[in-house]
Every structure is written in structure tokens, then in C-alpha cells.
Write an enzyme that holds these catalytic residues in place. Structure first.
Site, mmCIF file in Angstrom:
data_model
loop_
_atom_site.group_PDB
_atom_site.id
_atom_site.type_symbol
_atom_site.label_atom_id
_atom_site.label_comp_id
_atom_site.label_asym_id
_atom_site.label_seq_id
_atom_site.Cartn_x
_atom_site.Cartn_y
_atom_site.Cartn_z
ATOM 1 N N LYS A 237 -18.473 -36.972 146.710
ATOM 2 C CA LYS A 237 -17.984 -36.481 145.413
ATOM 3 C C LYS A 237 -18.498 -35.069 145.186
ATOM 4 O O LYS A 237 -19.490 -34.627 145.795
ATOM 5 C CB LYS A 237 -18.446 -37.397 144.275
ATOM 6 C CG LYS A 237 -19.969 -37.560 144.123
ATOM 7 C CD LYS A 237 -20.667 -36.420 143.393
ATOM 8 C CE LYS A 237 -22.163 -36.617 143.305
ATOM 9 N NZ LYS A 237 -22.851 -35.422 142.732
ATOM 10 N N PRO B 138 -23.606 -34.545 154.472
ATOM 11 C CA PRO B 138 -24.993 -34.107 154.670
ATOM 12 C C PRO B 138 -25.935 -34.661 153.614
ATOM 13 O O PRO B 138 -25.528 -34.969 152.490
ATOM 14 C CB PRO B 138 -24.896 -32.574 154.580
ATOM 15 C CG PRO B 138 -23.644 -32.310 153.812
ATOM 16 C CD PRO B 138 -22.701 -33.433 154.135
ATOM 17 N N ALA C 299 -27.694 -32.897 149.556
ATOM 18 C CA ALA C 299 -26.571 -31.979 149.360
ATOM 19 C C ALA C 299 -26.005 -32.027 147.956
ATOM 20 O O ALA C 299 -25.305 -31.115 147.530
ATOM 21 C CB ALA C 299 -25.470 -32.293 150.375
ATOM 22 N N GLY C 300 -26.251 -33.135 147.221
ATOM 23 C CA GLY C 300 -25.632 -33.294 145.908
ATOM 24 C C GLY C 300 -24.214 -33.825 145.986
ATOM 25 O O GLY C 300 -23.462 -33.766 145.010
ATOM 26 N N GLY D 158 -23.909 -38.754 149.132
ATOM 27 C CA GLY D 158 -23.738 -39.459 150.396
ATOM 28 C C GLY D 158 -24.356 -40.847 150.409
ATOM 29 O O GLY D 158 -23.710 -41.829 150.774
ATOM 30 N N GLY D 159 -25.610 -40.944 149.995
ATOM 31 C CA GLY D 159 -26.264 -42.254 149.944
ATOM 32 C C GLY D 159 -25.612 -43.176 148.948
ATOM 33 O O GLY D 159 -25.446 -44.375 149.205
ATOM 34 N N SER D 160 -25.210 -42.630 147.804
ATOM 35 C CA SER D 160 -24.533 -43.438 146.779
ATOM 36 C C SER D 160 -23.176 -43.919 147.273
ATOM 37 O O SER D 160 -22.765 -45.054 146.999
ATOM 38 C CB SER D 160 -24.359 -42.618 145.497
ATOM 39 O OG SER D 160 -25.609 -42.299 144.933
ATOM 40 N N ASP E 170 -25.146 -42.376 140.725
ATOM 41 C CA ASP E 170 -23.835 -41.955 141.216
ATOM 42 C C ASP E 170 -23.018 -43.114 141.792
ATOM 43 O O ASP E 170 -21.816 -42.955 142.061
ATOM 44 C CB ASP E 170 -23.980 -40.875 142.295
ATOM 45 C CG ASP E 170 -24.350 -39.520 141.712
ATOM 46 O OD1 ASP E 170 -24.105 -39.303 140.507
ATOM 47 O OD2 ASP E 170 -24.872 -38.674 142.466
#
Length: 281
Positions: A11, A96, A99-100, A103-105, A138
Site C-alpha cells: 500500500k 522492501p 519502507a512504509g 509489507g509485513g502487514s 495496517d
């Protein structure tokens, strides 16, 4: 069905402000998020034995109880009470880290929605969102996807019309620690940004229309030279707007011309930056 593969989409924050802090330490947000096509690939496989196994293409990602995907799987099995539920989770990373881009979410959201299908648990979307919100702010949006105006800690989502267009992502070698980024915001003080954000983003229909209203409070307190350089490359090569996403350090550029985006993409690659051409989806 014994195995299932899910795309875990990243996102970007078209708008992001921090409006306060709850007593439990969570920060209150006002943000407009949009899903982009860049994604990780998450494969879930029943193992026939209890327990959660994690593997990941990125050796720097923890493959134990610290992993968001692990936490989401554990929460799912606790919620559903599925006895003997065991799963292996294989994650191929394209988004990445630090990064904001969520990705993990996104991986955690993919695990929740995927396990719901794999084990025919029939949890509602709201139940999945409630589970995810306990683990990461997120995750609820990553479950819902599209475009949304999000408040609270990010878990209160009001859908907005989706916007189409080309997005160029860029990121340098330096990451930004989310806790450290929030400390800067805490020190600077909270302020409420543009009035009527939801209505503004709910009425625009093009990237050029939304460009003047895009902002990110974290972008304003960031001092990474790489971020400034990437933004300059993007804006010098046709981006109608370029900002950090989330707490950083990835930068997005919004493009009306795919040709211009491809030129900036090539330049970012020449400088050794992570770069990805994607679309708003």
C-alpha cells in the site's frame, strides 16, 4: 484443498497525518491509503500436524514468533479453535522492508484471508479485520484493499473511489525505524492537516487532481538524503507528486505518463536504488 497461494499487495499513503496518541501508546492517524500492484507471494500449506512453520526468501526476516505472519496464524487458530490445525507459510518477498509500504502487514493479511479459505472457517471480513487490528495497524486495510480513508489507529476504514494510474516506487539502502519516526512526530507536536480530506479524495478522479492534496507528516520530518534524491529524480522526470509512504523510507511517484515513469525507473536503477513500476489497484 491442502495448499493455497495468495498475493500480498503493498500500500501507499496518499495522505498521512498523526492527530494524537492513545493512552496505550498507539498513535491516532488520519490517512488515505491505496493498494498497489507490487506484492509478496504467500503460500499456505496444511502440514497435518499442529504448529506454524515459516520460511522466507529474505534471510533478514525472522521466521519465528516475531514474524507478523506467524502472529496472524496463531491468532486465527486461537479464534477458530481448529484442533490440530497446522500450516507452513512460505513468503517470497518483493516488498522492501522498513519502507512504509506495509509489507509485513500485507503478509499478515494474506495469512488471515488465506487460512480462512484453506480451513473453510467462514470468518467474516469484519472478524478478520478485528483479528488483524490486534497485531498491526495496517493489517485491516491490507485485508480490505482498494482505496480507503482510515482513522483511529488505521483500523476504521471508509472506502473511497479507486484511482487508476502508474506509480513508481523507489527506496535507498537506508531504512527508517517506525518507533524513531513516531518519536520525531511526538516531539514536533500533533496537528490536524487538511480539512475535509475524506471529501477531497472522494471526489477526485485523476492523479493530477489529487496531487496538490497529497502529504505525509513523516516526509516532512525525514532527513534522509536518499529520500530527497529519489524525490528529485521522480519530479524532474514527470511525476505529478512524489512523497514518502508511511513512516518511510520508500518514496512513490505518481505518473500520468508511463513513458516518463519508465525513464525515472531506469535512472533510479542506475543509482542503485530499489525501484518498481506498479499501478494503483
Amino acid at each position: 484443498m491442502d495448499s493455497l497461494t495468495v498475493s500480498a499487495r503493498a500500500k501507499i499513503n496518499l495522505y498521512l497525518d498523526v492527530t494524537g496518541r492513545r493512552a496505550d501508546g498507539y498513535h491516532l492517524l488520519e490517512t488515505v491509503m491505496h493498494t498497489v500492484s507490487l506484492c509478496d507471494t504467500v503460500t499456505l500449506t496444511k502440514t497435518g500436524k499442529s504448529g506454524i512453520e515459516i520460511s522466507c526468501s529474505d534471510p533478514l526476516i525472522p521466521c519465528d514468533e516475531k514474524n507478523i505472519a506467524y502472529k496472524c496464524a496463531a491468532a486465527f487458530f486461537e479464534k477458530t479453535g481448529i484442533c490440530g490445525g497446522g500450516v507452513s507459510i512460505d513468503i517470497i518477498k518483493n516488498i522492501p522492508s522498513q519502507a512504509g509500504m506495509g509489507g509485513g502487514s500485507a503478509d499478515g493479511a494474506a495469512v488471515l484471508t488465506g487460512l480462512n479459505r484453506l480451513f473453510s472457517a467462514e470468518l467474516s471480513e469484519n472478524e478478520l479485520i478485528s483479528l488483524g487490528a490486534r497485531i498491526g495497524a495496517d493489517i485491516p486495510f491490507c485485508i480490505k484493499g482498494g482505496c480507503g480513508y482510515c482513522t483511529g489507529i488505521g483500523e476504521i476504514i471508509e472506502p473511497l473511489p479507486k484511482i487508476s494510474g502508474t506509480v513508481l516506487m523507489g527506496k535507498g539502502a537506508m531504512g527508517i525505524s517506525t518507533p524513531e519516526a513516531f518519536k520525531k512526530i511526538d516531539s514536533a507536536g500533533y496537528r490536524i492537516g487538511t480539512e475535509g480530506v475524506k471529501d477531497i479524495f472522494g471526489s477526485v478522479c485523476s492523479l493530477k487532481d489529487i496531487a496538490p492534496y497529497c502529504r505525509n507528516i513523516f516526509d516532512e520530518v525525514s532527513c534522509l538524503d536518499e529520500v530527497s534524491h529519489i524525490k528529485k529524480i521522480m519530479t524532474d522526470n514527470g511525476a505529478v507528486r512524489s512523497l514518502m509512504t508511511g513512516s518511510g523510507s520508500a518514496v512513490f511517484g505518481l505518473y500520468e505518463s508511463e513513458t516518463s515513469a519508465e525513464k525515472a525507473y531506469a535512472l533510479l536503477k542506475q543509482y542503485g536504488y530499489f525501484s518498481a513500476l506498479c499501478s494503483l489497484v
